[in-house]
Write a protein that holds these residues in place. Structure first.
Motif, PDB file in Angstrom:
ATOM      1  N   ALA A  76       0.721  -1.057   0.053  1.00  0.00           N
ATOM      2  CA  ALA A  76       0.079   0.032  -0.218  1.00  0.00           C
ATOM      3  C   ALA A  76       0.879   1.292   0.039  1.00  0.00           C
ATOM      4  CB  ALA A  76      -0.924   0.041   1.464  1.00  0.00           C
ATOM      5  N   GLN A  77       0.845   2.027  -0.958  1.00  0.00           N
ATOM      6  CA  GLN A  77       1.326   3.401  -1.045  1.00  0.00           C
ATOM      7  C   GLN A  77       0.491   4.378  -0.233  1.00  0.00           C
ATOM      8  OE1 GLN A  77       1.739   5.080  -4.925  1.00  0.00           O
ATOM      9  NE2 GLN A  77       3.387   6.321  -4.311  1.00  0.00           N
ATOM     10  N   VAL A  78       0.796   4.838   0.736  1.00  0.00           N
ATOM     11  CA  VAL A  78       0.038   5.779   1.602  1.00  0.00           C
ATOM     12  C   VAL A  78       0.564   7.156   1.670  1.00  0.00           C
ATOM     13  CG1 VAL A  78      -0.604   3.772   3.088  1.00  0.00           C
ATOM     14  CG2 VAL A  78       1.131   5.159   3.758  1.00  0.00           C
ATOM     15  N   PRO A 128       4.426  13.964   1.499  1.00  0.00           N
ATOM     16  CA  PRO A 128       5.388  12.837   0.977  1.00  0.00           C
ATOM     17  C   PRO A 128       4.300  11.459   1.190  1.00  0.00           C
ATOM     18  CG  PRO A 128       5.206  13.426   3.398  1.00  0.00           C
ATOM     19  CD  PRO A 128       4.440  14.564   2.843  1.00  0.00           C
ATOM     20  N   ASP A 129       4.735  10.660   0.637  1.00  0.00           N
ATOM     21  CA  ASP A 129       4.242   9.125   0.709  1.00  0.00           C
ATOM     22  C   ASP A 129       5.119   7.887   1.031  1.00  0.00           C
ATOM     23  OD1 ASP A 129       5.261   7.766  -1.825  1.00  0.00           O
ATOM     24  OD2 ASP A 129       4.196   9.670  -2.922  1.00  0.00           O
ATOM     25  N   CYS A 130       4.661   6.875   1.270  1.00  0.00           N
ATOM     26  CA  CYS A 130       5.717   5.753   1.385  1.00  0.00           C
ATOM     27  C   CYS A 130       4.583   4.643   1.345  1.00  0.00           C
ATOM     28  CB  CYS A 130       5.996   5.786   2.870  1.00  0.00           C
ATOM     29  SG  CYS A 130       4.998   5.429   4.517  1.00  0.00           S
ATOM     30  N   ARG A 137      -6.471 -10.883   7.481  1.00  0.00           N
ATOM     31  CA  ARG A 137      -6.848 -12.315   7.602  1.00  0.00           C
ATOM     32  C   ARG A 137      -8.430 -12.217   7.419  1.00  0.00           C
ATOM     33  NH1 ARG A 137      -3.414 -16.562   8.768  1.00  0.00           N
ATOM     34  NH2 ARG A 137      -1.156 -15.838   9.046  1.00  0.00           N
ATOM     35  N   GLU A 138      -8.876 -11.099   7.069  1.00  0.00           N
ATOM     36  CA  GLU A 138     -10.253 -10.956   6.723  1.00  0.00           C
ATOM     37  C   GLU A 138     -10.373 -10.621   5.399  1.00  0.00           C
ATOM     38  OE1 GLU A 138     -12.157  -8.870  10.411  1.00  0.00           O
ATOM     39  OE2 GLU A 138     -10.072  -8.026  10.342  1.00  0.00           O
ATOM     40  N   GLY A 139     -11.409 -10.159   5.026  1.00  0.00           N
ATOM     41  CA  GLY A 139     -11.666  -9.539   3.597  1.00  0.00           C
ATOM     42  C   GLY A 139     -12.949  -8.721   3.689  1.00  0.00           C
ATOM     43  N   ARG A 140     -12.857  -7.742   4.553  1.00  0.00           N
ATOM     44  CA  ARG A 140     -13.972  -6.815   4.362  1.00  0.00           C
ATOM     45  C   ARG A 140     -13.892  -5.689   3.193  1.00  0.00           C
ATOM     46  NH1 ARG A 140     -14.540  -4.521  10.628  1.00  0.00           N
ATOM     47  NH2 ARG A 140     -13.745  -6.428  11.531  1.00  0.00           N
ATOM     48  N   ASN A 141     -14.894  -5.424   2.905  1.00  0.00           N
ATOM     49  CA  ASN A 141     -14.824  -4.291   1.706  1.00  0.00           C
ATOM     50  C   ASN A 141     -14.164  -3.195   2.079  1.00  0.00           C
ATOM     51  OD1 ASN A 141     -16.109  -3.355  -0.529  1.00  0.00           O
ATOM     52  ND2 ASN A 141     -17.344  -1.755   0.715  1.00  0.00           N
ATOM     53  N   ARG A 142     -12.966  -2.947   1.054  1.00  0.00           N
ATOM     54  CA  ARG A 142     -12.023  -1.915   1.220  1.00  0.00           C
ATOM     55  C   ARG A 142     -11.113  -1.944   2.416  1.00  0.00           C
ATOM     56  NH1 ARG A 142     -12.601   1.092  -3.542  1.00  0.00           N
ATOM     57  NH2 ARG A 142     -11.532   2.789  -2.646  1.00  0.00           N
ATOM     58  N   GLN A 143     -11.024  -3.060   3.026  1.00  0.00           N
ATOM     59  CA  GLN A 143     -10.567  -2.973   4.485  1.00  0.00           C
ATOM     60  C   GLN A 143      -9.101  -2.368   4.453  1.00  0.00           C
ATOM     61  OE1 GLN A 143     -10.614  -6.874   6.309  1.00  0.00           O
ATOM     62  NE2 GLN A 143      -9.160  -6.267   7.855  1.00  0.00           N
ATOM     63  N   VAL A 144      -8.186  -2.821   3.670  1.00  0.00           N
ATOM     64  CA  VAL A 144      -6.923  -2.056   3.782  1.00  0.00           C
ATOM     65  C   VAL A 144      -7.015  -0.573   3.748  1.00  0.00           C
ATOM     66  CG1 VAL A 144      -4.617  -1.547   2.750  1.00  0.00           C
ATOM     67  CG2 VAL A 144      -5.768  -4.092   3.310  1.00  0.00           C
ATOM     68  N   ARG A 145      -7.776  -0.015   2.858  1.00  0.00           N
ATOM     69  CA  ARG A 145      -7.858   1.538   2.507  1.00  0.00           C
ATOM     70  C   ARG A 145      -8.610   2.070   3.935  1.00  0.00           C
ATOM     71  NH1 ARG A 145      -7.077   2.953  -2.840  1.00  0.00           N
ATOM     72  NH2 ARG A 145      -7.186   1.245  -4.216  1.00  0.00           N
ATOM     73  N   ARG A 146      -9.647   1.367   4.243  1.00  0.00           N
ATOM     74  CA  ARG A 146     -10.265   1.813   5.671  1.00  0.00           C
ATOM     75  C   ARG A 146      -9.341   1.892   6.713  1.00  0.00           C
ATOM     76  NH1 ARG A 146     -15.367  -0.301   6.887  1.00  0.00           N
ATOM     77  NH2 ARG A 146     -14.660  -2.350   6.356  1.00  0.00           N
ATOM     78  N   THR A 155      -4.929   5.688   1.753  1.00  0.00           N
ATOM     79  CA  THR A 155      -3.935   4.837   0.430  1.00  0.00           C
ATOM     80  C   THR A 155      -4.100   5.331  -0.702  1.00  0.00           C
ATOM     81  OG1 THR A 155      -4.473   2.559   1.553  1.00  0.00           O
ATOM     82  CG2 THR A 155      -4.208   2.428  -0.619  1.00  0.00           C
ATOM     83  N   LEU A 156      -3.130   5.563  -1.392  1.00  0.00           N
ATOM     84  CA  LEU A 156      -3.031   6.063  -3.011  1.00  0.00           C
ATOM     85  C   LEU A 156      -3.147   5.072  -3.937  1.00  0.00           C
ATOM     86  CD1 LEU A 156      -0.339   8.534  -1.837  1.00  0.00           C
ATOM     87  CD2 LEU A 156      -2.571   9.146  -2.005  1.00  0.00           C
TER      88      LEU A 156
END
Length: 183
Positions: A76-78, A128-130, A137-146, A155-156
């Protein structure tokens, strides 16, 4: 049993047809001409990376169903540069509108050697970003972004790199290969 590892490009729907009215959007049918395979899970339109497709319903359920807690690793580029407190929050799990997440593995990484995204991520000199590597271990809707937004780092760009033991290694965007052996 067939298991396909596909590198889904940005802007491609994780289905074989687009029921939405309006301008057509690219679907899996533009890339995969194999009958009777279906995605095991989903990736959002604006996410890229590993999508597994199979003709085996039991394997599909084992990969996609959160009960089985199959680990999924994302790059994830954030926006901004998360400090240790933000990373610790991700590692403990964060509370989202639909409840707390399970703890994630989260670490800052060097910029990965990825293909260019089309369209490119908007670059801003003043912000800046990184890159982070997150395993959930889940799979909720748009989980990583949230999750990244919840700790103050939207998240970019999001690339799923691994699902269980399967990775994107050697698969270019829009390309696929059949996995060797079973699960």
């Amino acid at each position: 049993m067939t298991l396909i590892l596909f590198n889904k490009p940005y802007g491609v729907l994780c289905q074989f047809s687009d029921e939405r009215t309006g301008p057509p959007r690219p679907t899996l049918a533009a890339y995969i001409d194999r009958p009777d395979v279906y995605p095991a899970g989903r990736l959002d339109l604006d996410s890229e990376g590993l999508l597994l497709l199979t003709d085996d319903g039991r394997l599909q359920a084992r990969i996609a169903d959160p009960r089985f807690k199959t680990p999924k690793t994302y790059l994830a580029q954030v926006e901004g540069e998360p400090d240790e407190a933000a990373l610790s929050a991700l590692r403990r799990g964060v509370t989202l509108k639909d409840g707390p997440t399970l703890p994630a593995q989260a670490e800052r990484i060097d910029d990965p050697a990825l293909w260019p995204r089309d369209p490119p991520v908007r670059f801003r000199k003043s912000v800046p970003d990184c890159w982070l590597r997150l395993t959930i271990r889940e799979g909720r809707n748009r989980q990583v972004r949230r999750m990244t937004a919840a700790v103050g780092h939207p998240t970019l760009r999001l690339v799923r790199w691994r699902i269980g033991d399967w990775t994107l290694d050697g698969i270019e965007p829009g390309q696929w290969r059949e996995a060797k052996g079973g699960a």
